[in-house]
Design an enzyme around this catalytic site. Sequence first.
Site, PDB file in Angstrom:
ATOM      1  N   ASP A 136      40.154 -16.752 -20.287  1.00 52.42           N
ATOM      2  CA  ASP A 136      41.276 -16.934 -19.358  1.00 52.42           C
ATOM      3  C   ASP A 136      41.765 -18.365 -19.233  1.00 52.42           C
ATOM      4  OD1 ASP A 136      38.840 -17.721 -17.870  1.00 52.42           O
ATOM      5  OD2 ASP A 136      40.233 -17.934 -16.198  1.00 52.42           O
ATOM      6  N   ASP A 148      34.160 -14.809 -22.343  1.00 52.79           N
ATOM      7  CA  ASP A 148      34.034 -15.790 -21.270  1.00 52.79           C
ATOM      8  C   ASP A 148      33.595 -15.071 -19.992  1.00 52.79           C
ATOM      9  OD1 ASP A 148      34.467 -18.231 -19.778  1.00 52.79           O
ATOM     10  OD2 ASP A 148      36.369 -17.372 -19.107  1.00 52.79           O
ATOM     11  N   LEU A 149      33.088 -15.846 -19.017  1.00 54.02           N
ATOM     12  CA  LEU A 149      32.638 -15.244 -17.763  1.00 54.02           C
ATOM     13  C   LEU A 149      33.635 -15.440 -16.617  1.00 54.02           C
ATOM     14  CD1 LEU A 149      28.781 -15.780 -17.276  1.00 54.02           C
ATOM     15  CD2 LEU A 149      30.038 -13.650 -17.552  1.00 54.02           C
ATOM     16  N   ASP A 150      33.700 -16.643 -16.072  1.00 60.88           N
ATOM     17  CA  ASP A 150      34.496 -16.889 -14.873  1.00 60.88           C
ATOM     18  C   ASP A 150      35.988 -16.741 -15.153  1.00 60.88           C
ATOM     19  OD1 ASP A 150      32.486 -18.051 -12.733  1.00 60.88           O
ATOM     20  OD2 ASP A 150      31.923 -18.871 -14.674  1.00 60.88           O
TER      21      ASP A 150
END
Length: 248
Positions: A192, A12-14
Amino acid sequence: MRIDERWAFFIDLDGTLVELVGHPEHAELTAAGRRALTALEAGADSAVAVISGRSIASVDRLLEPLQLPVAGLHGTERRGADGQVHRAPPAAEELIARARLELGQLAAAHRGILLEDKGSALAVHYRGAQEMEPEIRALTERLAAESAGALEVQPGKRVYELRPAGFDKGRAVAAFLEEAPFAGRRPVCLGDDLTDEDAFRAVLERGGHAIKVGAGLTTAQWRLPDPAAVIAWLAGERVAYPADKEET
């Protein structure tokens, strides 16, 4: 747990690779993060994919000059390692247009609410107006209910998103694992947020590893505290710890 380059990586990124910020366009991948991803892609024979709520175009801008396989908009669009892009059938344009209008009016009337228009999905961020959560939840749920099953609501960290129904990060991971260079490798997922739990379940069902970033209940077996720790783990500089224990 230490990294093994024979795995297939879904990241995942953010909130995972980059810090959460007030506006998604203000997020930045650090130089250390870009170096870690570049080295990981080379070491893992390109079996590295990003799974994100962002669009593929937004992911590419954030990772530039890297261009990785991507599942964007929580799997609604997916670009394989061969460059082919798979997209969900678009929800009825009039449904999206109506939702865009109503959610836009709400955002305009209340300071601290941000409507992120992703084209085929709409995200309402309320990090600056947390007291509006019940109203935002009720409005997005009503719009989904009135779509006759075409749209669904995805809650996240201070955000509710309307998106085409029937797609999630877990299904995107499963699709990647049917293709080269991911097929035959042990899957590992880092994320997250609530949207990442679908991906965690997908990798766990296949004998893989799931790593939760930050606090909160999770199905993942492992945990890292923040994006800086994720980058250090990807670079082989630290170890993930069991998710049910405090870091020491």
